[in-house]
Design a protein around this motif. Structure first.
Motif, short mmCIF file in Angstrom:
data_model
loop_
_atom_site.label_atom_id
_atom_site.label_comp_id
_atom_site.label_asym_id
_atom_site.label_seq_id
_atom_site.Cartn_x
_atom_site.Cartn_y
_atom_site.Cartn_z
N TRP A 77 1.05 -1.28 0.04
CA TRP A 77 0.52 -0.18 -0.28
C TRP A 77 0.83 1.54 -0.37
CZ3 TRP A 77 0.34 3.25 4.17
CH2 TRP A 77 1.17 2.43 4.93
N ASN A 78 1.98 1.40 0.63
CA ASN A 78 2.59 1.82 0.95
C ASN A 78 4.16 2.77 -0.03
OD1 ASN A 78 4.48 0.39 1.94
ND2 ASN A 78 5.03 1.66 4.47
N GLY B 139 6.42 8.06 -0.51
CA GLY B 139 6.79 5.96 -0.52
C GLY B 139 7.84 5.13 -0.14
N GLU C 178 4.49 3.10 -3.33
CA GLU C 178 4.00 4.28 -4.27
C GLU C 178 3.97 5.49 -3.87
OE1 GLU C 178 2.73 4.07 -8.13
OE2 GLU C 178 1.96 2.29 -7.76
N SER C 179 4.21 6.80 -3.74
CA SER C 179 3.78 8.07 -2.82
C SER C 179 2.84 8.66 -3.39
CB SER C 179 5.20 8.88 -3.47
OG SER C 179 6.31 8.64 -3.01
N THR C 180 2.41 9.33 -2.28
CA THR C 180 0.81 9.86 -2.45
C THR C 180 1.33 11.63 -2.23
OG1 THR C 180 0.48 9.85 -0.65
CG2 THR C 180 -0.43 8.09 -1.86
N TRP D 284 0.25 12.95 0.17
CA TRP D 284 0.55 13.47 1.75
C TRP D 284 1.26 12.40 2.21
CZ3 TRP D 284 -3.89 11.66 -1.08
CH2 TRP D 284 -4.01 10.21 -1.08
#
Length: 440
Positions: free
Chosen positions: A59-60, A69, A62-64, A66
């Protein structure tokens, strides 16, 4: 002689596992725990296949907007070491063969994968792709066409990587593959001379050669065959597997020989009989941090040695094992790792590969400093000379002998053991496995 030049001529490939972030307490491992100078190539494990495209697994990854990642944190290591190359591996034992078999079945599907993979790698700042298909023609969902389609997949990936460099002027993406050590997997799935045309390097998984899927003890990663072994059993060792790939057409300079930062273990039927090939009744107990039966990180094995475990040494295979009560775990230590690195250098292989960074003693709890196995690899690559590593020649069989109890201490980085060995045969190649991501 410039030893730094010799050291720099070897590849040092290190796998990082994205699930090690979930371990508790001192077992938790993050990209920020990786020394930027440990390795020449870091491989992030694993991406998965979603149809004909690479896709993140965790789930983490890739970067988002906020959250930074794991991919970004991993690739930031290149700011500290501009010479470092990072790749992402797709596949592994858990993904299996079916998704690869499906994706590689037609030219259109292969091309979609190759084209979109270039975009994925560039978007996330990776320098290459490691194909970890376990294994072509084998396991559920495979077909006999996989051997040919595997080569076609590599061919199209190389074409797309070359074309992208020609168009953009960017450094060409690296294409590598994780490959098995077991003869049946090699013969059925890999056209070695054709692979040479498209790959930059191969990462040879010379571990998981024995384990708790068998009914008697056997070492996970012996350097040479055990005395008296013949037939299939005699092929279950690093020396045989590495040379089989070379004889098949893979230049030794393209092979990164795998080294295990972990051990595989058994629960003995009779704790009073603990030599090689002693009957076992189940996997060894799970490590407190890795949590998988039949498997222990080096730092967990150190704890066994510090709390009453006894280290024994298999002179013919040049590897140790530890016994504590009914628990039997074959593993690597600083001495056996150094021996293997000497062998790798003497036989002209292109470098080392480790599975995996999070399984070495990255906190220094063994009393040997942080990352003792990785540091042993790097230190030995810098050395010159030394005796040639060859199989033990014996005119008479060795017999079981109880070693004296030896504990890992903070005042010694190596343990000098007495010899223990057996002369029994070894079971044929097992058909299964793994928990971390590689099998023979």
């Amino acid at each position: 002689m410039n030893m730094d030049y010799i050291f720099d001529s070897y590849r040092r490939v290190c796998y990082h596992t994205n699930w090690s972030q979930y371990r508790t307490s001192t077992g938790k491992f993050m990209p920020t725990d990786i020394g930027p100078d440990f390795c020449t190539h870091l491989i992030y494990s694993f991406a998965k296949l979603q149809g004909n495209k690479l896709h993140s697994f965790e789930w983490n990854d890739e970067s988002t907007p906020w959250m930074k990642g794991m991919y970004a944190k991993f690739n930031e290591l290149k700011t500290q070491n501009p010479n470092l190359k990072t790749l992402i591996a797709v596949g592994g034992w858990t993904l299996g063969s079916k998704p690869f078999s499906h994706m590689s079945a037609t030219d259109a599907d292969r091309r979609e994968f190759a084209r979109t993979s270039v975009a994925f790698l560039r978007n996330h700042d990776f320098d290459g792709l490691d194909i970890d298909w376990e294994y072509p023609t084998k396991r559920s969902g495979s077909t006999t066409a996989d051997k040919r389609n595997y080569i076609e997949l590599l061919k199209i990936l190389k074409q797309e990587f070359d074309a992208e460099t020609k168009t953009t002027g960017k450094p060409k993406l690296i294409l590598s593959a994780a490959v098995p050590a077991g003869k049946s997997n090699i013969d059925s799935g890999y056209n070695i001379p054709e692979m040479v045309k498209y790959l930059e390097m191969v990462n040879l998984m010379t571990y998981d050669l024995h384990g708790s899927w068998e009914t008697k003890t056997g070492h996970n990663s012996g350097l040479f065959k055990h005395t008296g072994e013949t037939g299939d059993a005699a092929s279950m060792n690093l020396d045989w597997a590495a040379n089989y790939w070379v004889k098949g057409g893979m230049p030794a300079s393209m092979i990164n020989v795998g080294l295990a930062m972990y051990g595989r273990g058994f629960t003995l039927r009779n704790p009073g009989s603990h030599g090689l090939e002693s009957p076992s009744r189940s996997p060894s107990d799970a490590g407190p941090f890795t949590g998988e039966k039949g498997f222990m990180a080096y730092y967990e094995i150190c704890e066994l040695l510090q709390t009453g475990g006894t280290r024994h040494y298999l002179a013919d295979q040049m590897v140790p094992y530890v016994v504590k009560g009914s628990q039997w775990i074959g593993y690597e230590d600083v001495d056996s790792i150094r021996t293997k690195v000497k062998y790798i250098k003497q036989h002209g292989f292109g470098g080392t590969m480790i599975w995996a960074l999070d399984l070495d003693d990255f906190h220094g709890n063994c009393g040997q400093g942080k990352f003792p196995l990785i540091n042993a690899i790097n230190d030995e690559l810098k050395r010159s000379g030394g005796p040639v590593i060859q199989p033990v020649q014996q005119s008479t069989p060795l017999v079981n002998s109880q070693t004296t109890t030896q504990h890992l201490t903070t005042t010694s980085t190596t343990i000098k053991p007495k010899v223990i060995n057996t002369t029994k045969g070894v079971s044929k190649e097992a058909a299964v496995i793994n928990g971390g991501g590689c099998i023979y």
